[in-house]
Design an enzyme around this catalytic site. Structure first.
Site, PDB file in Angstrom:
ATOM      1  N   LYS A  77     -78.128 -70.868  61.303  1.00 49.03           N
ATOM      2  CA  LYS A  77     -78.152 -70.272  60.093  1.00 49.03           C
ATOM      3  C   LYS A  77     -76.560 -70.686  58.965  1.00 49.03           C
ATOM      4  O   LYS A  77     -76.659 -71.085  58.088  1.00 49.03           O
ATOM      5  CB  LYS A  77     -78.835 -69.357  59.867  1.00 49.03           C
ATOM      6  CG  LYS A  77     -80.155 -69.142  60.111  1.00 49.03           C
ATOM      7  CD  LYS A  77     -80.944 -67.313  59.392  1.00 49.03           C
ATOM      8  CE  LYS A  77     -82.174 -67.824  60.074  1.00 49.03           C
ATOM      9  NZ  LYS A  77     -83.107 -66.690  59.594  1.00 49.03           N
ATOM     10  N   ASP A 133     -84.214 -66.410  52.680  1.00 47.18           N
ATOM     11  CA  ASP A 133     -84.960 -65.297  53.828  1.00 47.18           C
ATOM     12  C   ASP A 133     -84.057 -64.108  52.645  1.00 47.18           C
ATOM     13  O   ASP A 133     -85.252 -62.897  52.719  1.00 47.18           O
ATOM     14  CB  ASP A 133     -83.393 -64.965  54.728  1.00 47.18           C
ATOM     15  CG  ASP A 133     -84.425 -65.834  55.876  1.00 47.18           C
ATOM     16  OD1 ASP A 133     -85.226 -66.137  56.306  1.00 47.18           O
ATOM     17  OD2 ASP A 133     -82.813 -66.387  56.194  1.00 47.18           O
TER      18      ASP A 133
END
Ligand code: ATR
Length: 308
Positions: A77, A133
């Site tokens: 990420k 997220d």
């Protein structure tokens, strides 16, 4: 029952995928393929184990093969922030990319999501990074634990990629007091400094509180393996002092922390809701259509719990 794709894979089937290292535990393919099938799309969602050193090659491969988009999980990420062609505001704000959308340039010069195009119409393809997220964390906390984030007092365990975004997002949503706990104390201190800079009204401290809190949020990887220690030091902070406990881990569905929390009378939830909402938003980014949340939730529960 899994919702099966409506047609067999053929030469015009399109692809999305998740990259991670490791990846075999992922419930995303079950969830996303159910969502894609219910939208009637001849797309499939795959999972690939991609070593972090090869992320650049793997992104280039997906682009060359005209994939619609990707999800990225640990450890990609942060690495992906510098490896996509442009960043959506969400990825810039949170400093991490968990969703990539490939986009094609039309003869008019306009860029469109590749999922909305005949792939042969794209003169050029670029990748755009998003972060879904952060929104998913707060949506799951609100829905699964009934928490109101404004004025929240919370202990965040972990200051890696997930812990940092969770703590910053709680601060952004109006939490009033945050306690950050991490094995490597300096990482928690860095996150605390970031929160102090961006959200100075949030009282951020390192270590455990002496008082009761609304939430303990586990964002460490402790609990993934049966042999793991508890992520919380119960001698310093007894569980009954927390009203609710959230564990970002969803496999196992009940970590020792969640089991102990329930025994202690805390309301508890695992990370299934977070996985669901980050995935649902990713699907919307790729398709431009509302995600079939209930179908995706059902597929996820079947995959993780073995039943709905
Ligand atoms: P993620 O993106 O999932 O947050 P990460 O950035 O590697 O992954 O962070 C993992 C988190 O779990 C970190 O908070 C890590 O603590 P350190 O910052 O000290 O590494 C925590 N963690 C992992 N293994 C741990 C262990 N054995 N004991 C305590 N904390 C651990």
């Amino acid at each position: 029952m899994h919702q099966e794709p409506t047609s067999a894979i053929n030469a015009s089937t399109r692809y999305c995928a998740v990259y991670g290292w490791p990846i075999r535990h992922s419930a995303s393919p079950a969830m996303q393929n159910a969502g894609l099938a219910s939208l009637g799309l001849d797309w499939r969602y795959l999972a690939f184990e991609v070593h972090p050193d090869l992320l650049g090659e793997a992104l280039a491969g997906a682009r060359a093969m005209k994939f619609i988009g990707l999800n990225l999980t640990v450890p990609h990420k942060l690495l992906a922030v510098n490896r996509v062609d442009l960043l959506d505001d969400s990825a810039r704000l949170w400093g991490a990319v968990n969703t990539v959308r490939f986009e094609g340039r039309l003869p008019s010069g306009a860029w469109r999501p590749l999922g909305e195009l005949d792939p042969s119409a794209a003169l050029e393809i670029r990748s755009q990074g998003f972060n879904t997220d952060a929104e998913a964390i707060t949506r799951s906390l609100e829905e699964d634990l009934g928490l109101r984030l404004e004025g929240l007092a919370a202990v965040v365990l972990g200051a890696g990629g997930a812990g940092r975004v969770a703590a910053l997002k709680l601060a952004a949503e109006g939490a009033s007091r945050l306690w950050l706990v991490n094995r490597t104390a300096e990482k928690a201190a860095t996150v605390a400094r970031e929160i102090n800079h961006l959200y100075p009204s949030v009282k951020t401290q390192l270590g455990y509180p002496a008082e009761a809190v609304d939430l303990i949020l586990n964002a460490t990887s402790l609990g993934l393996k049966a042999s793991d220690a508890l992520p919380l030091d119960e001698a310093v902070f007894p569980l009954p002092r927390a009203r609710t406990v959230y564990d970002m881990i969803y496999r196992p569905a009940e970590t020792p922390l969640l089991a102990k929390a329930r025994q202690a009378g805390c309301q508890a939830a695992n990370g299934l809701g977070m996985l669901l909402y980050q995935g649902a938003r990713a699907l919307e980014i790729w398709t431009g259509r509302p995600a079939p949340i209930d179908i995706m939730r059902k597929a996820l529960k079947e995959n993780v719990y073995g039943h709905v």
